[in-house]
Design a protein around this motif. Sequence first.
Motif, PDB file in Angstrom:
ATOM      1  N   UNK A  43      74.168  86.760  20.072  1.00 50.55           N
ATOM      2  CA  UNK A  43      73.500  86.141  18.930  1.00 50.55           C
ATOM      3  C   UNK A  43      72.675  84.947  19.409  1.00 50.55           C
ATOM      4  N   UNK A  44      71.588  84.673  18.725  1.00 53.87           N
ATOM      5  CA  UNK A  44      70.652  83.620  19.140  1.00 53.87           C
ATOM      6  C   UNK A  44      71.330  82.261  19.296  1.00 53.87           C
ATOM      7  N   UNK A  45      72.200  81.890  18.352  1.00 49.66           N
ATOM      8  CA  UNK A  45      72.846  80.574  18.424  1.00 49.66           C
ATOM      9  C   UNK A  45      73.784  80.462  19.626  1.00 49.66           C
ATOM     10  N   UNK A  46      74.494  81.537  19.954  1.00 44.58           N
ATOM     11  CA  UNK A  46      75.375  81.527  21.120  1.00 44.58           C
ATOM     12  C   UNK A  46      74.559  81.444  22.412  1.00 44.58           C
ATOM     13  N   UNK A  47      73.432  82.169  22.455  1.00 52.92           N
ATOM     14  CA  UNK A  47      72.563  82.127  23.628  1.00 52.92           C
ATOM     15  C   UNK A  47      71.983  80.728  23.825  1.00 52.92           C
ATOM     16  N   UNK A  48      71.595  80.071  22.746  1.00 53.18           N
ATOM     17  CA  UNK A  48      71.065  78.701  22.829  1.00 53.18           C
ATOM     18  C   UNK A  48      72.129  77.737  23.346  1.00 53.18           C
ATOM     19  N   UNK A  56      72.308  71.716  31.429  1.00 51.29           N
ATOM     20  CA  UNK A  56      72.985  70.466  31.683  1.00 51.29           C
ATOM     21  C   UNK A  56      73.391  70.305  33.144  1.00 51.29           C
ATOM     22  N   UNK A  57      73.478  71.423  33.859  1.00 48.93           N
ATOM     23  CA  UNK A  57      73.804  71.407  35.287  1.00 48.93           C
ATOM     24  C   UNK A  57      72.571  71.534  36.156  1.00 48.93           C
ATOM     25  N   UNK A  58      71.402  71.466  35.548  1.00 51.12           N
ATOM     26  CA  UNK A  58      70.154  71.511  36.306  1.00 51.12           C
ATOM     27  C   UNK A  58      69.554  72.891  36.475  1.00 51.12           C
ATOM     28  N   UNK A  59      70.136  73.888  35.863  1.00 50.64           N
ATOM     29  CA  UNK A  59      69.611  75.259  35.986  1.00 50.64           C
ATOM     30  C   UNK A  59      68.408  75.435  35.069  1.00 50.64           C
ATOM     31  N   UNK A  60      67.576  76.392  35.419  1.00 56.08           N
ATOM     32  CA  UNK A  60      66.467  76.783  34.567  1.00 56.08           C
ATOM     33  C   UNK A  60      66.835  78.120  33.933  1.00 56.08           C
ATOM     34  N   UNK A  61      66.799  78.155  32.604  1.00 57.97           N
ATOM     35  CA  UNK A  61      67.247  79.342  31.867  1.00 57.97           C
ATOM     36  C   UNK A  61      66.136  79.785  30.924  1.00 57.97           C
ATOM     37  N   UNK A  62      65.953  81.088  30.838  1.00 60.62           N
ATOM     38  CA  UNK A  62      64.957  81.674  29.956  1.00 60.62           C
ATOM     39  C   UNK A  62      65.680  82.656  29.034  1.00 60.62           C
ATOM     40  N   UNK A  63      65.421  82.558  27.749  1.00 62.39           N
ATOM     41  CA  UNK A  63      66.011  83.500  26.787  1.00 62.39           C
ATOM     42  C   UNK A  63      65.018  84.622  26.523  1.00 62.39           C
ATOM     43  N   UNK A  64      65.527  85.839  26.517  1.00 61.80           N
ATOM     44  CA  UNK A  64      64.666  87.000  26.236  1.00 61.80           C
ATOM     45  C   UNK A  64      65.217  87.776  25.086  1.00 61.80           C
TER      46      UNK A  64
END
Length: 64
Positions: A43-48, A56-64
Motif C-alpha cells: 500500500x502507498x502509505x506503507x511504502x512511504x 533516514x540511513x542515507x539511502x536513495x529510494x524510488x517508489x514505483x
Amino acid sequence: MLTDAGGRRFDLIREVRSLTGHSVRKSTALIDAAPRLLKGELPRDEAEAIKARLEGFGATVELK
C-alpha cells in the motif's frame, strides 16, 4: 526500489534485514545489487513509511 545505499551501510543492512526478514548475508547482497526491489505490491502509505526509514540511513529510494 533501493537505488543507492548511501553512507550508513551497516545501519541500512540492519534495517533491510528487519523489513525483509532475510539473513545478514542476503540483506547485504540486496544492498550491493542496488538498484534493487526490496518489497513489492505494498500500500502507498506503507511504502512511504519504508522509504522514509531507509532515507533516514542515507539511502536513495524510488517508489514505483
